[in-house]
Design an enzyme around this catalytic site. Structure first.
Site, short mmCIF file in Angstrom:
data_model
loop_
_atom_site.label_atom_id
_atom_site.label_comp_id
_atom_site.label_asym_id
_atom_site.label_seq_id
_atom_site.Cartn_x
_atom_site.Cartn_y
_atom_site.Cartn_z
N GLY A 156 6.16 95.46 65.96
CA GLY A 156 4.69 95.36 66.60
C GLY A 156 4.23 94.07 66.76
O GLY A 156 3.20 94.02 67.28
N ASP A 157 5.00 92.91 66.34
CA ASP A 157 4.46 91.75 66.15
C ASP A 157 5.65 90.87 66.54
O ASP A 157 5.57 89.54 65.72
CB ASP A 157 3.36 91.30 65.21
CG ASP A 157 2.74 90.12 65.42
OD1 ASP A 157 2.56 89.52 66.61
OD2 ASP A 157 2.13 89.49 64.54
N LEU A 158 6.76 90.90 67.11
CA LEU A 158 7.80 90.22 67.14
C LEU A 158 7.49 88.97 68.00
O LEU A 158 7.27 89.12 69.27
CB LEU A 158 8.87 90.85 67.86
CG LEU A 158 10.42 90.25 67.60
CD1 LEU A 158 10.57 89.77 66.36
CD2 LEU A 158 11.46 90.99 68.48
N GLY B 79 -0.66 89.83 67.27
CA GLY B 79 0.40 88.99 67.72
C GLY B 79 -0.06 88.04 68.90
O GLY B 79 -1.18 87.76 68.97
#
Length: 232
Positions: A86-88, A126
């Site tokens: 979800g926040d790469l 992110g």
């Protein structure tokens, strides 16, 4: 969901993860602020973005591919556990003293429902430089519910791949955050670097990760196969 509930969700999730390319969780402590702090190893080379800023020019092609292989394997492991990161981004990939890449910061991670391969989270997070348009919100003028899925992780991997090969963050030539968000929502991708930096095959694969049709984006295992097929 309240912040403390999200924290304990993250703790429960992280404790289950055991993989060479995932930063391990060692424990939890208090006294460091208003909420408990998560304790994990210190990785000497810091985040991928900073690492590339001072090391990219000296990295060999095989070392760049090795970084991508590490990220791909970590992502494949998460997806095999039905977990969306979800926040790469370049800030959530850490590099150890040996140059190995490990994924961290699962604050937006969620376990997938057995009935669906998509999940909704109340707020996008992110960095827009790496995020898929559906994760920023869909609908009129982009004001919709953000969607996070394995496919949106794959989209973010495409941005990571561009960053590692080029040595710069996506949209490095644009400073204003709101402009980047607009470009992402409109489907305007970062421009291609010279062929000497990214080959035709690599650029084609990156673009596949960015396909508007989420179903047609590669799976994590296909990413691993592609990266491992590059010359080390």
């Amino acid at each position: 969901m309240k912040a403390i509930d999200r924290l304990f969700q993250e703790i429960r999730l992280w404790l289950k993860l055991k993989h060479d390319n995932i930063v391990p969780l060692w424990g939890v402590t208090d006294g460091a602020g208003s909420v408990p702090a998560l304790v994990s190893p210190w990785l000497e080379n810091g985040a991928l973005t900073g690492f590339l800023q001072w090391k990219h020019e000296t990295l060999s092609s095989s070392e760049k591919i090795a970084l991508l292989r590490d990220v791909a394997r970590g992502l494949q492991y998460l997806h095999s556990k039905s977990i969306v990161h979800g926040d790469l981004s370049g800030n959530n990939v850490l590099i150890d003293t040996n140059g190995k890449a490990l994924l961290t910061d699962f604050g937006l991670s969620v376990l997938l429902s057995e009935r669906s391969d998509q999940v909704l989270l109340p707020k996008p997070g992110g960095s827009a430089r790496w995020m898929a348009p559906e994760s920023l919100g869909l609908g009129d003028e982009g004001h919709g519910s953000p969607v996070f899925s394995t496919a949106s992780d794959v989209y973010s991997f495409g941005r990571i791949m561009l960053q590692v090969l080029e040595g710069r963050v996506p949209y490095h030539y644009i400073a204003r955050y709101e402009v980047i968000i607009s470009l992402v929502l409109l489907g305007n991708h970062p421009r291609r670097p010279p062929a000497s930096v990214i080959s035709d095959a690599e650029w084609t694969f990156i673009q596949m990760c960015w396909l508007e049709d989420m179903v047609r984006r590669p799976r994590a295992d296909e990413i691993v196969a592609f990266v491992e097929g590059r010359k080390l």
